[in-house]
Design a protein around this motif. Structure first.
Motif, short mmCIF file in Angstrom:
data_model
loop_
_atom_site.label_atom_id
_atom_site.label_comp_id
_atom_site.label_asym_id
_atom_site.label_seq_id
_atom_site.Cartn_x
_atom_site.Cartn_y
_atom_site.Cartn_z
N GLY A 273 0.76 -1.23 0.00
CA GLY A 273 0.00 0.00 0.00
C GLY A 273 0.80 1.29 0.00
O GLY A 273 0.53 2.21 -0.77
N SER A 288 -3.30 6.49 6.12
CA SER A 288 -4.41 5.70 6.65
C SER A 288 -5.45 5.41 5.58
O SER A 288 -5.61 6.18 4.63
CB SER A 288 -5.04 6.45 7.83
OG SER A 288 -6.02 5.66 8.48
N GLU A 289 -6.17 4.31 5.77
CA GLU A 289 -7.30 3.93 4.92
C GLU A 289 -8.47 3.56 5.83
O GLU A 289 -8.29 2.85 6.83
CB GLU A 289 -6.95 2.72 4.06
CG GLU A 289 -5.77 2.93 3.13
CD GLU A 289 -5.22 1.61 2.59
OE1 GLU A 289 -5.91 0.97 1.77
OE2 GLU A 289 -4.13 1.20 3.03
N CYS A 292 -12.50 1.53 2.89
CA CYS A 292 -12.28 1.45 1.45
C CYS A 292 -12.71 0.07 0.94
O CYS A 292 -12.73 -0.91 1.69
CB CYS A 292 -10.82 1.73 1.11
SG CYS A 292 -10.33 3.43 1.47
N ALA A 297 -8.16 -2.76 -2.07
CA ALA A 297 -8.26 -2.26 -0.70
C ALA A 297 -7.99 -3.34 0.34
O ALA A 297 -8.23 -3.11 1.53
CB ALA A 297 -9.66 -1.67 -0.49
N ASP A 298 -7.50 -4.48 -0.09
CA ASP A 298 -7.16 -5.57 0.83
C ASP A 298 -6.06 -5.10 1.79
O ASP A 298 -4.95 -4.75 1.36
CB ASP A 298 -6.69 -6.79 0.03
CG ASP A 298 -6.37 -7.98 0.90
OD1 ASP A 298 -6.46 -7.88 2.14
OD2 ASP A 298 -5.99 -9.03 0.33
N MET A 299 -6.34 -5.09 3.07
CA MET A 299 -5.41 -4.56 4.08
C MET A 299 -4.48 -5.63 4.68
O MET A 299 -3.65 -5.31 5.52
CB MET A 299 -6.23 -3.93 5.22
CG MET A 299 -7.12 -2.77 4.80
SD MET A 299 -6.20 -1.25 4.54
CE MET A 299 -5.76 -0.83 6.22
N SER A 300 -4.60 -6.87 4.24
CA SER A 300 -3.91 -7.97 4.93
C SER A 300 -2.39 -7.89 4.81
O SER A 300 -1.68 -8.47 5.65
CB SER A 300 -4.42 -9.32 4.41
OG SER A 300 -4.17 -9.44 3.01
N ARG A 302 -0.65 -4.79 4.24
CA ARG A 302 -0.22 -3.40 4.31
C ARG A 302 0.99 -3.25 5.24
O ARG A 302 1.22 -4.08 6.12
CB ARG A 302 -1.37 -2.51 4.80
CG ARG A 302 -2.52 -2.34 3.81
CD ARG A 302 -2.08 -1.63 2.54
NE ARG A 302 -3.21 -1.11 1.77
CZ ARG A 302 -3.63 -1.59 0.62
NH1 ARG A 302 -3.02 -2.65 0.09
NH2 ARG A 302 -4.63 -1.03 -0.03
N GLU A 306 1.26 1.75 8.93
CA GLU A 306 0.07 2.52 8.56
C GLU A 306 -0.73 2.84 9.80
O GLU A 306 -0.93 2.00 10.68
CB GLU A 306 -0.79 1.74 7.56
CG GLU A 306 -2.06 2.46 7.19
CD GLU A 306 -2.83 1.81 6.04
OE1 GLU A 306 -3.98 2.22 5.81
OE2 GLU A 306 -2.26 0.92 5.38
N LYS A 308 -3.87 3.79 12.27
CA LYS A 308 -5.30 3.56 12.46
C LYS A 308 -5.84 4.78 13.19
O LYS A 308 -5.55 5.00 14.37
CB LYS A 308 -5.56 2.28 13.26
CG LYS A 308 -7.04 2.02 13.47
CD LYS A 308 -7.29 0.65 14.10
CE LYS A 308 -8.77 0.44 14.39
NZ LYS A 308 -9.62 0.62 13.19
#
Length: 335
Positions: A273, A288-289, A292, A297-300, A302, A306, A308
């Motif tokens: 990301g 940050s996201e 999304c 947008a897969d955060m696994s 990242r 990043e 939160k």
């Protein structure tokens, strides 16, 4: 006698207000009144044939809005709005393309097709383009990618509606000031939204063209320099597509701040990301996201640094009234 009644009433009202508290409010209303409209038409059917001519005709330090209507077509020129020319509206044809284009390159300061230094500005239905990328060719002897901004925005209280910014590297220099972009299109491959602006992008399309450079690119390079600076980029209800892979951003300076909220991302975003770029204090960066969607947008996978953000922080950053529109300037700009 009857014809004098409206005039007498206006004078009574105007003179009454300047003696009391309502005067400041009334004065501000006059400042947001469009006092003059100029037509630009490349075929000669307007007041001017070039956009810069129209801007040059506006008196310095004007305090009333001037609307510059630009008839559809391609205007091959550089355009600069200096600091002493505030209260300008650039408005293109809503039904046919109105484009300002040039092909300069090699400098983020000198090369932009469009440069805004003045405060209080509105643009609608304009394509700002740097055409240098047309000259880029593969191979050791071909033209290389370099700085080629389509626009550089350095004025405060600037808004853009249904506009496009097109280039390859450093497309939109969102440099300094408070800015609002609505339903805009931004295309690029390397740092194509960059600078130290304090900006909200709402319902905008961000299109990656990294197939032209053959390596991963970067959407943002935000340049917040300190914790007390209020700058940052917020992308709200946007759409990211095009070619990949591409990073959501990398920190231009130590306190870089970027938020993607409720944005749909096609499968072109790198798994991590975000990029750290150089050796920086990663705990100072706010990338940050939130909420999304889409395959990108897969955060696994990242990056672990990043941020939160709290619900309160997200609400503040995504609310124009709180983040960029504290004086209500957006609602007071002319339609």
């Amino acid at each position: 006698m009857d014809s004098l009644i409206p005039t007498i009433f206006f004078l009574f009202f105007f003179l009454g207000t300047i003696s009391g508290a309502p005067y400041n409010e009334m004065k501000y209303d006059f400042q947001n009144y469009v006092s003059n409209t100029i037509m630009v038409d490349k075929s000669g059917r307007g007041n001017f044939t070039r956009v810069q001519q129209a801007i040059d005709s506006i008196p310095s330090n004007n305090s009333l809005w001037t609307r510059i209507l630009i008839n559809h077509g391609l205007y091959m020129e550089k355009v600069v709005i200096p600091r002493n020319k505030p209260y300008i509206i650039l408005e293109g044809d809503p039904k046919h393309d109105t484009a300002i284009e040039y092909g300069d390159f090699g400098s983020v300061i000198d090369s932009p097709t469009f440069k805004l230094f003045a405060d209080n500005f509105v643009a609608r239905n304009i394509i700002f383009k740097n055409s240098y990328d047309r000259l880029i060719t593969p191979g050791p002897n071909g033209r290389k990618t370099t700085w080629a901004p389509a626009a550089s925005i350095s004025g405060d209280k600037a808004s853009f509606y249904h506009c496009a910014f097109i280039s390859l590297q450093d497309t939109l220099s969102d440099d300094v000031g408070r800015h609002y972009y609505y339903d805009c299109f931004v295309e690029g491959a390397i740092d194509f939204i960059w600078g130290n602006g304090q900006s909200i992008y709402e319902k905008c399309q961000l299109r990656s063209v990294t197939d032209k450079i053959g390596v991963p690119g970067f959407i943002t390079a935000q340049g917040r320099k300190g914790l007390k600076e209020t700058s940052g980029y917020v992308f709200k209800d946007c759409y990211i597509n095009g070619t990949g892979p591409i990073f959501l951003g990398r920190p231009y300076r130590n306190y870089s701040r970027v938020l993607f909220a409720s944005t749909y991302m096609e499968n072109i975003i790198t798994p991590e990301g975000w990029s750290a770029w150089e050796k920086r204090s990663l705990n100072l960066i706010t990338f940050s996201e939130v909420n999304c969607k889409g395959p990108g947008a897969d955060m696994s996978h990242r990056v672990p640094w990043e941020k939160k953000l709290s619900d309160q922080e997200v609400a503040y950053l995504t609310n124009p009234a709180a983040f960029i529109d504290q004086e209500g300037w957006l609602g007071k700009q002319p339609n």
